[in-house]
Every structure is written in structure tokens, then in C-alpha cells.
Design an enzyme around this catalytic site. Structure first.
Site, PDB file in Angstrom:
ATOM      1  CG  ASN A  92       1.453  -8.683  -0.224  1.00  0.00           C
ATOM      2  OD1 ASN A  92       1.400  -8.021  -1.049  1.00  0.00           O
ATOM      3  ND2 ASN A  92       0.586  -9.370   0.418  1.00  0.00           N
ATOM      4  CE1 TYR A 157      -3.005   1.190  -0.524  1.00  0.00           C
ATOM      5  CE2 TYR A 157      -2.906   2.194  -2.902  1.00  0.00           C
ATOM      6  CZ  TYR A 157      -2.768   1.167  -1.914  1.00  0.00           C
ATOM      7  OH  TYR A 157      -2.235  -0.121  -2.518  1.00  0.00           O
ATOM      8  CB  SER A 160       0.423   4.627   3.457  1.00  0.00           C
ATOM      9  OG  SER A 160      -0.197   3.824   2.462  1.00  0.00           O
ATOM     10  CE  LYS A 161       0.448  -0.057  -0.357  1.00  0.00           C
ATOM     11  NZ  LYS A 161       1.093  -1.366   0.059  1.00  0.00           N
TER      12      LYS A 161
END
Lengths: 249, 79
Positions: A92, A157, A160-161
């Protein structure tokens, strides 16, 4: 009364706040022994104390920065000192820095990928060794709707996800032979510390893009996490489940 | 059981072969049962048997039984 995660051991990264904290509580409530990671030792110890008090279960802390492979190794060596079993890993921990492409700095890219992607890989590498030995386990990665749909100002971001999506789908195929399931949750706009600085007009604009007309709660993500790591999801692997209230950009 | 035969037993059980097929000279990918998937099973078995946690570099470098002995020695395991 039997609980969904009785007898299970779960290692949760980024557990001290937001979605990670909600997941830790929901797993503990359902009988899991929780092993909590985050960078801040005081926050983690406070959470572990809170979990022990509220759910009458065991909770342990592993403060470290998961972007550092040596720190991750030491955390799992410490885990292994008293445990031979690991049933659940929740990747997470993540960071979000927003910048338009022209203002993205190299260190910003490195920091984002080091935590959001490399850290998840390091943890999965070590956790999967426990799971391969026992020929069972669940790895749950936390992605983002930005990785699925993209969003202006979040190219790094989002990249990366998206990597987490590819990692999840590939790892699910690689580990299926060991009865290890790998899935991801792709949250939309969730009420966590990340939203605290958001201007009211931006918040209203975002809500207007959500079909359910509201921001989600960390607990709503945690409930899906609980389902995916439980035996109720025993035939689900390689999936990315959106928890976004029907959000569209 | 000698340390050597213990190591051979771990290899044989992890790779699913008879112990007489294990020797110091046996190399990774030299028999069908020591493929990349079996290699990860072997690593898990070695870690369990000798109570160590191997570095990724060592997992990649473990190209033979004799190499496994060298690597385990780095973790203070006498084989």
C-alpha cells in the site's frame, strides 16, 4: 464465531495512515495478526497499540522506508526471526507528487518510482518466498484510478501506478502455480490525508466527476481489500478492481 | 546425516529427483527439473533448512550445487 482471517498473518506497508491504516484495522477485526510497516516508528507504534486495544489481536511494527532494498530485507529478516508463515502482503505504501510535465524533476521521478513501484517489488520478492514455501498466499497491490485512466498533472504518479497494474497481472501468472493470488485495487478519490490540502473548488470539481456524487472513505477501500485477501475471492487473481464511485476524468 | 547429505536431501526434495541424481557438479538448467520455477522452490527450501534469508544476487548466482555451498558459507552455514 469464526472470522474471515482467523489464523492469517498479514504484512501491510504504508500502514500508519489513510487506506493502509483502514486495511490494518479491517484485517485485525477479522482475526488476522497484523505486521505493520511505515516510515514513522511513533505513528506505527501508536497504531499497533490502537489495534491491539480495539481488536484484541497481535500487532507488530517494522518501521522502514520500503524504497530502500536493504531496509526491506532487514524488515523481512526481523519478521522471519519469529515467523515462518506469511499469508498476506498488502503493498500500500506510496507517494503522490503532482507536477505538470515541464516541471517534473529527475529526483521526483526517482522518488515516486522508488516507493510506488520498486518498493512493491522488493516486498513481493521477499514475501513470495514465504508463500512459495507454504504454497499459498495473497498479494494485494494498491494502484490508482490515475494509473488506469490518467490525469493531467499526474503523469509520473500515473506511470508508477500503471506499472503496478502490469506488475500485478504478470506476477499473478508467475505465482499462480504456487496457489498465490495477486490482485490490485485501483482507488479513486478517497478521503485521506492526501486530500487535506485540496482547495474547496477543486474538491467540488472532482466530486462532479464521480457518478456516486461523493468522495469515498478509506474503509470502503479496506472492505474490498478484505474481500480480495479472503477465501471468498479464492478464484480471483490478476485483477485490478476499481473502487472509485464511478469516477471519470 | 552429514552436512553434505543434508544439502543433497534438500536439493533432491526441492527439485523432485532422487538423491543419487544430486552431486556437487549438478548445474542449474542441466536437468529438466532444475528450471527457473524449481530454482525458486529450491531457494525457499534452502532458506527453511538453514534458517537464512538469501540476497537476490546470491539467488541468481546459485548456478550449481557447489556454488550453493559457497553461498551458504557466506551465511555461516557449514555444508
Amino acid at each position: 464465531m469464526t472470522k474471515q482471517l482467523d489464523g492469517r498473518k498479514a504484512f501491510i506497508t504504508g500502514a500508519s495512515k489513510g487506506i493502509g491504516k483502514a486495511i490494518a484495522h479491517s484485517f485485525a477485526e477479522q482475526g488476522a495478526e497484523v505486521h505493520l510497516n511505515a516510515r514513522n516508528k511513533n505513528d506505527l507504534e501508536a497504531l499497533a497499540e490502537e489495534i491491539r486495544g480495539r481488536h484484541n489481536c497481535k500487532a507488530y511494527v517494522y518501521p522502514c522506508d520500503i524504497s530502500n532494498p536493504e531496509d526491506v530485507k532487514q524488515a523481512f529478516v526481523n519478521y522471519r526471526a519469529t515467523n515462518r508463515q506469511l499469508d498476506i502482503l498488502v503493498n500500500n505504501a506510496g507517494i503522490m507528487q503532482n507536477s505538470l510535465l515541464g516541471m517534473v524533476l529527475p529526483e521526483h521521478i526517482l522518488q515516486t518510482f522508488s516507493t510506488n513501484v520498486f518498493g512493491s517489488v522488493y516486498c513481493a520478492q521477499l514475501a513470495s518466498r514465504f508463500m512459495m514455501r507454504q504454497r499459498s498466499g495473497v498479494i494485494l497491490n494498491i494502484g490508482s484510478i490515475v494509473g488506469e485512466e490518467g490525469r493531467s498533472g499526474q503523469s509520473v504518479y500515473g506511470a508508477s501506478k500503471s506499472a503496478i497494474t502490469g506488475f500485478t497481472k504478470s506476477l499473478a501468472k508467475e505465482l499462480a502455480g504456487f496457489d498465490i493470488r495477486v490482485n490490485a485495487i485501483s482507488p479513486g478519490m478517497i478521503e485521506t490525508e492526501l486530500l487535506e490540502g485540496l482547495a474547496e473548488n477543486k474538491r467540488l470539481e472532482a466530486i462532479s466527476n464521480i457518478a456516486l456524487g461523493r468522495i469515498g472513505s478509506a474503509n470502503e477501500v479496506a472492505q474490498v481489500a478484505l474481500f480480495l485477501v479472503s477465501d471468498a475471492a479464492s478464484y480471483i487473481t490478476g485483477q485490478v478492481i476499481g473502487v472509485d464511485g464511478g469516477m471519470a476524468f | 546425516m552429514t552436512q553434505n547429505s543434508r544439502l543433497y536431501t534438500v536439493f533432491a526434495e526441492a527439485l523432485g529427483v532422487q538423491i543419487d541424481q544430486i552431486s556437487d557438479e549438478l548445474k542449474y538448467n542441466s536437468i529438466p527439473s532444475w528450471d527457473s520455477t524449481a530454482h525458486m522452490v529450491l531457494i525457499a527450501a534452502l532458506e527453511d533448512a538453514y534458517d537464512v534469508m538469501l540476497d537476490t544476487d546470491d539467488i541468481i548466482d546459485m548456478s550449481s550445487v557447489v556454488k550453493a555451498k559457497e553461498i551458504l558459507a557466506k551465511y555461516d552455514v557449514v555444508v
